[in-house]
Write a protein that holds these residues in place. Structure first.
Motif, PDB file in Angstrom:
ATOM      1  N   LYS A  20     -20.796 -54.613 -27.013  1.00  0.00           N
ATOM      2  CA  LYS A  20     -20.015 -55.877 -27.002  1.00  0.00           C
ATOM      3  C   LYS A  20     -19.621 -55.955 -25.407  1.00  0.00           C
ATOM      4  CE  LYS A  20     -15.989 -54.360 -27.180  1.00  0.00           C
ATOM      5  NZ  LYS A  20     -14.683 -53.949 -26.213  1.00  0.00           N
ATOM      6  N   GLU A  21     -19.466 -54.889 -24.635  1.00  0.00           N
ATOM      7  CA  GLU A  21     -18.991 -54.827 -23.184  1.00  0.00           C
ATOM      8  C   GLU A  21     -20.121 -55.593 -22.520  1.00  0.00           C
ATOM      9  OE1 GLU A  21     -16.201 -54.129 -21.832  1.00  0.00           O
ATOM     10  OE2 GLU A  21     -15.514 -53.835 -23.654  1.00  0.00           O
ATOM     11  N   THR A  25     -19.213 -58.675 -20.394  1.00  0.00           N
ATOM     12  CA  THR A  25     -19.130 -58.583 -19.036  1.00  0.00           C
ATOM     13  C   THR A  25     -20.251 -59.511 -18.309  1.00  0.00           C
ATOM     14  OG1 THR A  25     -20.247 -56.721 -19.151  1.00  0.00           O
ATOM     15  CG2 THR A  25     -17.984 -56.384 -19.281  1.00  0.00           C
ATOM     16  N   ARG A 119     -14.693 -58.220 -32.114  1.00  0.00           N
ATOM     17  CA  ARG A 119     -13.566 -57.498 -31.711  1.00  0.00           C
ATOM     18  C   ARG A 119     -12.988 -56.689 -32.762  1.00  0.00           C
ATOM     19  NH1 ARG A 119     -13.424 -57.444 -26.072  1.00  0.00           N
ATOM     20  NH2 ARG A 119     -13.911 -59.113 -25.198  1.00  0.00           N
ATOM     21  N   ALA A 158     -24.948 -50.188 -22.310  1.00  0.00           N
ATOM     22  CA  ALA A 158     -24.126 -51.337 -21.652  1.00  0.00           C
ATOM     23  C   ALA A 158     -24.954 -51.882 -20.554  1.00  0.00           C
ATOM     24  CB  ALA A 158     -22.826 -50.866 -21.249  1.00  0.00           C
ATOM     25  N   THR A 252      -8.350 -49.585 -15.688  1.00  0.00           N
ATOM     26  CA  THR A 252      -9.091 -50.574 -16.695  1.00  0.00           C
ATOM     27  C   THR A 252      -8.728 -52.024 -16.016  1.00  0.00           C
ATOM     28  OG1 THR A 252      -8.749 -48.837 -18.321  1.00  0.00           O
ATOM     29  CG2 THR A 252      -9.683 -51.275 -19.036  1.00  0.00           C
ATOM     30  N   GLY A 256     -12.083 -54.244 -15.329  1.00  0.00           N
ATOM     31  CA  GLY A 256     -12.182 -55.639 -16.272  1.00  0.00           C
ATOM     32  C   GLY A 256     -12.518 -56.794 -15.024  1.00  0.00           C
ATOM     33  N   ALA A 259     -16.026 -56.149 -13.725  1.00  0.00           N
ATOM     34  CA  ALA A 259     -17.159 -56.272 -15.034  1.00  0.00           C
ATOM     35  C   ALA A 259     -17.166 -57.855 -15.210  1.00  0.00           C
ATOM     36  CB  ALA A 259     -16.742 -55.904 -16.408  1.00  0.00           C
ATOM     37  N   LYS A 394      -7.629 -52.093 -23.528  1.00  0.00           N
ATOM     38  CA  LYS A 394      -8.012 -53.648 -23.665  1.00  0.00           C
ATOM     39  C   LYS A 394      -6.962 -54.615 -23.266  1.00  0.00           C
ATOM     40  CE  LYS A 394     -10.902 -52.213 -27.776  1.00  0.00           C
ATOM     41  NZ  LYS A 394     -10.971 -52.005 -29.193  1.00  0.00           N
ATOM     42  N   THR A 397      -7.807 -54.856 -19.953  1.00  0.00           N
ATOM     43  CA  THR A 397      -9.052 -55.697 -19.704  1.00  0.00           C
ATOM     44  C   THR A 397      -8.873 -57.227 -19.878  1.00  0.00           C
ATOM     45  OG1 THR A 397     -10.147 -53.689 -20.881  1.00  0.00           O
ATOM     46  CG2 THR A 397     -11.396 -55.833 -20.774  1.00  0.00           C
TER      47      THR A 397
END
Length: 479
Positions: A20-21, A25, A119, A158, A252, A256, A259, A394, A397
């Motif tokens: 997912k990341e 990203t 998600r 990732a 984070t 974010g 990314a 999150k 993020t």
């Protein structure tokens, strides 16, 4: 089973969040804005909205998992039922139909639907999987090793997944950059789906021997919204946990932004090819994961976990200050692409290693706090703790794609632009946006984590008290 074996089986589940990341990203912002033509601001808002739902659903799933009574335990039913629909989500995300592409509104709705879908199922797998780490072992150092394996798989997947995709799915062909070809993205969606199905299945069924059907659970005969809210509120009573929440929010947020903008900076500012980006992503990460796995144990015996987090944050701040300023000041030769490649390679190696040290130790600290919570309240709420910290991560993020989408519009990086065709002012604006979004939050995170204290002796003393109380309760039941 050997300790290394269970680390690998458990760690494989880290690939789920990593897929997912990697998608969000590295490719979603590029695909929907530069390839499909959706506004950067709209794309950023949609991704941020899905992240908000992602964060809200975390505490809900955490409490439900803590309260589940099943012969398959509290974690594995959620994990197993998430595997199939999660893989399907990536097929939809990267293959919007023509009727959706022809309308900005429909395309935005398509992106929102599949983002919410993905998600949701990442949460129903990931939160119970995280909580499982505290059930597999209670050893202070072993928890770090277990979570280190999870983080190692997460980082490898990732980075290696998009790196392989850049090399084999999105390469330049006949002078055409594959990253800007719509037809390549459904294949990337299929690759993501397969990785999810394989790695999630390995972790779910490989850890079935650690199912614990009977444990101390939150009180209340019914799982109501009020009871779930009480579970959540109870986790916030720990002082160290509140500091961890604030620290993670800041750290984070910085991640974010990195990314969200890294792919665009590499593509437009440095003008790296897809193959060069693939190498910068993959090789430093491989080296960093190996280095982290070799050093986490020795470092953990030298320093407590909160000190290692401080060390990593300090290094991350310093690492942000040496690469871009010389390039902006004109100190690096403009025509030396090899030097730029080597410097970015070194930058990524340092960044990946320090980020691994930071996240593994802070996550392991959360696992330790679940013991302290049981001593204070008499219940196990591992998923509750991990869901809260995931919720905060999150929410933080959200800053990345929202900030990144707005930054693209502000600096003037428009759909259809190609490397070498962007004005110097836009390129410099992209780099300034990266720096302003990263360094201040890292400094704030460092200041907050300095207030957290923990130690191996403290954790082991708590576990001794818990065992003593359990023994007394068992003896009382026997009488």
């Amino acid at each position: 089973m050997s300790r290394v074996g269970i680390r690998l089986l458990y760690g494989a589940g880290g690939a789920v969040g990593a897929v997912k990341e990697a998608a969000y990203t590295m490719f979603v912002l590029l695909f929907y804005t530069q390839v499909l033509g959706l506004s950067g601001t709209i794309t950023g808002l949609i991704i941020a909205t899905s992240l908000l739902w992602d964060g809200i659903s975390d505490p809900l799933v955490g409490s439900l998992s803590d309260r589940l009574r099943s012969r398959f335990g509290r974690r594995h039913p959620f994990m197993a039922l998430s595997i199939l629909p999660l893989g399907v989500g990536f097929l939809g995300l990267f293959a919007p139909p023509q009727w959706a592409i022809d309308s900005s509104g429909l395309l935005a709705a398509w992106l929102l639907f599949w983002s919410l879908w993905i998600r949701t199922f990442v949460t129903t797998f990931g939160i119970p999987h995280l909580a499982l780490s505290a059930e597999i072992t209670s050893d202070y150092h072993e928890r770090t090793q277990i979570l280190g394996a999870r983080m190692g798989f997460m980082f490898l997947c990732a980075v290696l997944l998009p790196a392989l995709a850049l090399a084999f799915i999105f390469p330049e062909y006949s002078g055409v950059d594959g990253r800007f070809e719509r037809a390549n993205y459904p294949l990337y969606g299929l690759l993501s789906c397969i990785v999810i199905w394989v790695m999630a299945s390995i972790s779910t069924f490989g850890t079935r021997h650690y199912i614990q059907p009977e444990v101390a659970q939150p009180g209340g005969s019914r799982t109501t919204f009020i009871e779930l809210s009480r579970d959540l509120w109870r986790t916030l009573g720990n002082r160290n946990f509140r500091y961890l929440i604030a620290y993670d929010l800041a750290a984070t947020s910085a991640y974010g932004v990195i990314a969200s903008l890294n792919m665009l900076v590499w593509t437009f500012f440095w003008e790296f090819s897809a193959l060069e980006i693939s190498i910068i992503l993959s090789v430093p990460t491989l080296l960093a994961v190996v280095l982290a796995m070799l050093t986490l144990g020795p470092l953990g015996r030298l320093l407590p976990k909160h000190r290692l987090v401080q060390f990593a944050l300090t290094g991350l701040i310093l690492n942000c200050l040496w690469l871009y300023p010389p390039q902006l000041a004109g100190w690096l030769p403009d025509d030396n692409q090899q030097l730029a490649f080597v410097l970015n390679f070194i930058f990524m190696l340092i960044f990946m290693y320090l980020f691994l040290v930071r996240i593994v130790n802070s996550t392991s600290m959360v696992a330790d706090l679940t013991d302290e919570h049981e001593l204070d309240h008499g219940v196990r709420q591992e998923a509750g703790f991990f869901s809260v910290i995931n919720f905060v991560s999150k929410m933080a993020t959200v800053v990345g794609p929202l900030y990144g989408g707005l930054a693209l519009d502000v600096v003037g990086l428009e759909a259809g632009m190609r490397p070498g065709e962007v004005s110097m002012g836009t390129l410099h604006g992209l780099v300034y946006a990266l720096g302003l979004g990263v360094i201040p939050p890292l400094v704030i995170a460092l200041l907050i984590i300095a207030r957290v204290t923990t130690s191996q002796a403290h954790v082991e003393a708590i576990q001794t008290q818990i065992k003593s109380r359990r023994s007394m309760e068992a003896a009382g039941t026997g009488d």
